[in-house]
Design a protein around this motif. Structure first.
Motif, mmCIF file in Angstrom:
data_model
loop_
_atom_site.group_PDB
_atom_site.id
_atom_site.type_symbol
_atom_site.label_atom_id
_atom_site.label_comp_id
_atom_site.label_asym_id
_atom_site.label_seq_id
_atom_site.Cartn_x
_atom_site.Cartn_y
_atom_site.Cartn_z
ATOM 1 N N GLU A 76 0.809 -1.213 0.000
ATOM 2 C CA GLU A 76 0.000 0.000 0.000
ATOM 3 C C GLU A 76 0.843 1.264 0.000
ATOM 4 O O GLU A 76 0.355 2.331 -0.354
ATOM 5 C CB GLU A 76 -0.919 0.009 1.226
ATOM 6 C CG GLU A 76 -1.933 -1.101 1.246
ATOM 7 C CD GLU A 76 -2.756 -1.112 2.516
ATOM 8 O OE1 GLU A 76 -2.584 -0.214 3.361
ATOM 9 O OE2 GLU A 76 -3.583 -2.028 2.666
ATOM 10 N N ASP A 77 2.087 1.172 0.406
ATOM 11 C CA ASP A 77 2.906 2.360 0.609
ATOM 12 C C ASP A 77 3.681 2.813 -0.625
ATOM 13 O O ASP A 77 4.228 3.901 -0.634
ATOM 14 C CB ASP A 77 3.906 2.105 1.747
ATOM 15 C CG ASP A 77 3.203 1.815 3.055
ATOM 16 O OD1 ASP A 77 2.087 2.324 3.250
ATOM 17 O OD2 ASP A 77 3.762 1.078 3.878
ATOM 18 N N THR A 78 3.752 1.999 -1.650
ATOM 19 C CA THR A 78 4.544 2.332 -2.837
ATOM 20 C C THR A 78 3.916 3.499 -3.594
ATOM 21 O O THR A 78 2.694 3.571 -3.730
ATOM 22 C CB THR A 78 4.663 1.104 -3.757
ATOM 23 O OG1 THR A 78 5.262 0.034 -3.013
ATOM 24 C CG2 THR A 78 5.513 1.395 -4.978
ATOM 25 N N GLN A 79 4.767 4.397 -4.070
ATOM 26 C CA GLN A 79 4.345 5.532 -4.883
ATOM 27 C C GLN A 79 4.582 5.184 -6.359
ATOM 28 O O GLN A 79 5.615 4.609 -6.694
ATOM 29 C CB GLN A 79 5.133 6.787 -4.514
ATOM 30 C CG GLN A 79 4.907 7.247 -3.093
ATOM 31 C CD GLN A 79 3.484 7.743 -2.892
ATOM 32 O OE1 GLN A 79 2.993 8.590 -3.626
ATOM 33 N NE2 GLN A 79 2.815 7.197 -1.889
ATOM 34 N N TYR A 80 3.652 5.578 -7.222
ATOM 35 C CA TYR A 80 3.744 5.247 -8.641
ATOM 36 C C TYR A 80 3.797 6.519 -9.477
ATOM 37 O O TYR A 80 3.030 7.445 -9.260
ATOM 38 C CB TYR A 80 2.543 4.399 -9.082
ATOM 39 C CG TYR A 80 2.466 3.111 -8.313
ATOM 40 C CD1 TYR A 80 3.183 1.998 -8.726
ATOM 41 C CD2 TYR A 80 1.707 3.016 -7.153
ATOM 42 C CE1 TYR A 80 3.148 0.817 -8.001
ATOM 43 C CE2 TYR A 80 1.667 1.847 -6.430
ATOM 44 C CZ TYR A 80 2.386 0.753 -6.856
ATOM 45 O OH TYR A 80 2.355 -0.405 -6.131
ATOM 46 N N ALA A 95 -5.669 6.453 -13.739
ATOM 47 C CA ALA A 95 -4.475 6.551 -12.890
ATOM 48 C C ALA A 95 -4.768 7.362 -11.633
ATOM 49 O O ALA A 95 -4.337 6.994 -10.531
ATOM 50 C CB ALA A 95 -3.326 7.173 -13.676
ATOM 51 N N LEU A 96 -5.497 8.460 -11.777
ATOM 52 C CA LEU A 96 -5.860 9.273 -10.615
ATOM 53 C C LEU A 96 -6.716 8.483 -9.636
ATOM 54 O O LEU A 96 -6.512 8.546 -8.417
ATOM 55 C CB LEU A 96 -6.606 10.532 -11.052
ATOM 56 C CG LEU A 96 -5.760 11.636 -11.651
ATOM 57 C CD1 LEU A 96 -6.648 12.749 -12.192
ATOM 58 C CD2 LEU A 96 -4.795 12.197 -10.619
ATOM 59 N N LYS A 97 -7.674 7.725 -10.161
ATOM 60 C CA LYS A 97 -8.543 6.911 -9.296
ATOM 61 C C LYS A 97 -7.734 5.864 -8.542
ATOM 62 O O LYS A 97 -8.103 5.466 -7.438
ATOM 63 C CB LYS A 97 -9.640 6.249 -10.120
ATOM 64 C CG LYS A 97 -10.717 7.209 -10.551
ATOM 65 C CD LYS A 97 -11.787 6.507 -11.357
ATOM 66 C CE LYS A 97 -12.849 7.493 -11.803
ATOM 67 N NZ LYS A 97 -13.872 6.869 -12.652
ATOM 68 N N MET A 98 -6.651 5.408 -9.158
ATOM 69 C CA MET A 98 -5.810 4.389 -8.535
ATOM 70 C C MET A 98 -4.839 4.988 -7.525
ATOM 71 O O MET A 98 -4.151 4.266 -6.821
ATOM 72 C CB MET A 98 -5.018 3.641 -9.613
ATOM 73 C CG MET A 98 -5.891 2.832 -10.545
ATOM 74 S SD MET A 98 -4.959 2.149 -11.928
ATOM 75 C CE MET A 98 -4.010 0.899 -11.074
ATOM 76 N N GLY A 99 -4.760 6.312 -7.462
ATOM 77 C CA GLY A 99 -3.860 6.960 -6.510
ATOM 78 C C GLY A 99 -2.437 7.104 -7.008
ATOM 79 O O GLY A 99 -1.510 7.217 -6.216
ATOM 80 N N VAL A 100 -2.262 7.101 -8.337
ATOM 81 C CA VAL A 100 -0.925 7.288 -8.900
ATOM 82 C C VAL A 100 -0.422 8.675 -8.531
ATOM 83 O O VAL A 100 -1.163 9.660 -8.590
ATOM 84 C CB VAL A 100 -0.966 7.090 -10.442
ATOM 85 C CG1 VAL A 100 0.314 7.538 -11.087
ATOM 86 C CG2 VAL A 100 -1.242 5.633 -10.761
#
Length: 156
Positions: A76-80, A95-100
């Motif tokens: 959960e902590d990884t940034q993309y 991508a925005l919905k996925m939290g990228v």
């Protein structure tokens, strides 16, 4: 502290340029791997659990967005950070919905990539700092719990 970074790009020259850019950026990063397709990326991800993943949307086999979705199940902590030649609104929206963290268009200037990675590092640091604060609060609460319980019992 060095942050572990992984690069997922099917074009060899782009992949090597991204890795080289990060190595020469002066950022506290360590490139833990690079992959040319989604399956390879998932295997590397499981081995290294990187802090930051830079990924192309258009990969052979599994798309970049599908790769991110699978990776998010593992950490959960990884940034993309997405690097894409496609200026397609639906990709950016998903991508925005996925939290990228960032969606960069190719060709990407070195400064843009470095700034995106630096921003992801700041987000990771904020997350870790808030986690430390929360843990410290829990420890303090646990240390005074016996006193509160005995006071409560005494009052009853």
């Amino acid at each position: 502290m060095k942050y572990r970074v992984m690069v997922v790009e099917d074009e060899r020259i782009e992949r090597e340029a991204t890795v080289l850019t990060l190595q020469m950026s002066g950022l506290e990063t360590d490139i833990v791997g690079s992959a040319e397709n989604g399956a390879e990326a998932l295997q590397l991800f499981r081995m290294h659990l990187p802090d930051i993943v830079i990924v192309d949307v258009d990969l052979p086999g599994i798309s970049g967005l599908e790769v991110i979705s699978e990776m998010q199940k593992l950490s959960e902590d990884t940034q993309y950070i997405i690097l894409s030649a496609y200026n397609v609104f639906s990709y950016a929206q998903k991508a925005l919905k996925m939290g990228v963290h960032e969606y960069l268009l190719k060709p990407c200037r070195t400064e843009e990539l470095v700034a995106a990675v630096q921003s992801a590092i700041c987000t990771l640091e904020e997350t870790r700092d808030s986690g430390k604060s929360s843990q410290a609060f829990k420890e303090k609460l646990n240390s005074i719990r016996p006193v509160l319980e005995s006071e409560c019992i005494y009052t009853i």
